[in-house]
Design an enzyme around this catalytic site. Structure first.
Site, short mmCIF file in Angstrom:
data_model
loop_
_atom_site.label_atom_id
_atom_site.label_comp_id
_atom_site.label_asym_id
_atom_site.label_seq_id
_atom_site.Cartn_x
_atom_site.Cartn_y
_atom_site.Cartn_z
N ASP A 83 0.82 -1.20 0.00
CA ASP A 83 0.00 0.00 0.00
C ASP A 83 0.86 1.26 0.00
O ASP A 83 1.88 1.34 0.69
CB ASP A 83 -0.90 -0.02 1.24
N HIS A 84 0.43 2.25 -0.77
CA HIS A 84 1.05 3.59 -0.79
C HIS A 84 2.56 3.54 -0.99
O HIS A 84 3.31 4.19 -0.26
CB HIS A 84 0.71 4.36 0.48
N ASP A 105 1.93 4.98 -5.60
CA ASP A 105 1.31 6.24 -5.20
C ASP A 105 2.10 7.41 -5.78
O ASP A 105 3.07 7.87 -5.21
CB ASP A 105 1.26 6.34 -3.67
N GLU A 135 -3.28 6.15 -7.63
CA GLU A 135 -4.11 7.19 -7.00
C GLU A 135 -4.08 8.45 -7.86
O GLU A 135 -3.02 8.84 -8.38
CB GLU A 135 -3.59 7.52 -5.60
N HIS A 205 -9.79 5.47 0.13
CA HIS A 205 -8.78 5.57 1.18
C HIS A 205 -9.29 6.49 2.29
O HIS A 205 -10.23 7.24 2.09
CB HIS A 205 -7.48 6.12 0.61
N GLY A 206 -8.65 6.42 3.46
CA GLY A 206 -9.08 7.27 4.56
C GLY A 206 -10.45 6.92 5.10
O GLY A 206 -11.15 7.76 5.67
N THR A 230 -6.67 3.15 10.64
CA THR A 230 -6.72 3.83 11.93
C THR A 230 -7.79 3.23 12.84
O THR A 230 -7.59 3.07 14.05
CB THR A 230 -6.98 5.33 11.73
#
Length: 277
Positions: A83-84, A105, A135, A205-206, A230
Site C-alpha cells: 500500500d502507498h 502512489d 491514485e 482511502h481514509g 486507523t
C-alpha cells in the site's frame, strides 16, 4: 487456499454493488486478526502492508513474508497488497516476495509524471501477473483532502486509466488518512460520476474517518475496495490500555496483544459484513 488475485474480486464487487475490505497490517498480530475476522465473516479480504510499515520493520521481507504465510493458510480468499508505495524499488521487492497486488502512489507528482511512472510500473507488474492500484487526486492529511483542487476529476481519471492500464484507482472524494473521528463526508455525487466514467474498480482511502452509514452509502454508489487502518488501531489500542490498566503488573505482551488481536478480528468481521451488504 492460495493467495488471491484482487482483479476478479474487485470486478465482482464493482458490478455487484458491494465492496471488499482492505485492512492495514502494522505487526503480525494485525495480519492474524484480519484473516481471522475474514474467516469469521466468510468473506474475502485484503492484507495491506504500507511503505511506512515496511520502514518501521526495517524492510519489507519480514513482515511481507509473515503476511504471505498467514494469507496462504486462510480458508477465504486473501490478497496481499503493498500500500502507498512511492518507491519503485519497494514495488519490485513486493513482486519478488509474491505479493499479488501493489499500489504505486504518484498522487503528489505532476499529472504527466504520475501517468508515465504509473504506466511503467503497470508494465513491469503485469508481466509478473501482479495487479496495480494507483491514485489520482490526493487523499492527504485532514486539511489536504478538503482543499480546492485535490479531488479527483472523472474525465481526467478515465484518461489516466486508459493511458496507464491500472487495475484499480484510488480517488479523492472527501476522506482523509489517519482521522481519529468519523466526521468525513464522502462526496457521493462525485463517487457516482467516477463510477460511471472510470472503467476500473474504485478504491476509498481514509475510510476510518467515515461513519458506518457513510461507508454503506459510498459502496452503494460505486466504491469497490474500502481501506481501513486507523479504526483497527484504535480498537487494538483501547483493549491493550484496558488490560494494562486492570493489571499494571502485566509484562508478557501476549497477555495484552492477544485480547487486542481478538478485538480487531471482531471489528474486521463486522466491517466486512457491512461492506458486503
Amino acid at each position: 487456499m492460495t493467495l488471491s488475485d484482487p482483479r476478479p474480486l474487485l470486478a465482482g464487487a464493482s458490478a455487484g454493488g458491494y465492496a471488499v475490505g482492505a485492512f492495514n497490517v502494522i505487526q503480525i498480530e494485525h495480519a492474524e486478526a484480519i484473516v481471522a475476522g475474514a474467516e469469521r465473516a466468510g468473506l474475502p479480504v485484503v492484507l495491506q502492508v504500507s511503505e511506512n510499515t515496511a520502514a518501521f520493520h526495517r524492510g519489507l521481507a519480514g513482515i511481507g513474508a509473515a503476511s504471505l504465510a498467514i494469507a496462504a493458510q486462510a480458508t477465504v480468499p486473501v490478497v496481499v497488497h503493498l500500500d502507498h508505495a512511492e518507491s519503485e524499488d519497494l514495488i519490485d521487492q513486493a513482486v519478488a516476495l509474491g505479493f499479488t497486488s501493489v499500489m504505486f502512489d504518484g498522487a503528489k507528482l505532476p499529472y504527466e509524471q504520475n501517468q508515465v511512472r504509473t504506466a511503467a510500473v503497470v508494465a513491469r507488474c503485469h508481466s509478473a501477473g501482479v495487479a496495480v492500484e494507483a491514485e489520482l487526486g490526493e487523499v492527504g492529511g485532514k486539511d489536504g483532502a478538503h482543499a480546492p483542487g485535490v479531488r479527483t476529476d472523472p474525465t481526467e481519471a478515465a484518461a489516466f486509466v486508459a493511458a496507464t492500464g491500472v487495475d484499480s484507482l484510488a480517488v479523492a472524494v472527501g476522506t482523509s488518512h489517519a482521522m481519529a473521528d468519523r466526521s468525513a463526508q464522502v462526496d457521493l455525487e462525485l463517487v457516482r460520476w467516477l463510477h460511471q466514467s472510470v472503467p476500473v474498480p474504485l478504491v476509498l482511502h481514509g475510510s476510518s474517518g467515515v461513519d458506518d452509514p457513510g461507508l454503506v452509502a459510498a459502496v452503494k454508489v460505486g466504491m469497490a475496495k474500502v481501506n481501513i487502518a486507523t479504526r483497527l488501531n484504535q480498537v487494538m489500542t483501547a483493549v491493550v490500555r484496558q488490560v494494562l490498566h486492570a493489571d499494571p503488573k502485566v509484562t508478557d505482551p501476549r497477555k495484552y496483544l492477544g485480547p487486542g488481536r481478538d478485538a480487531v478480528a471482531a471489528e474486521v468481521a463486522m466491517l466486512l459484513r457491512l461492506l458486503h451488504g
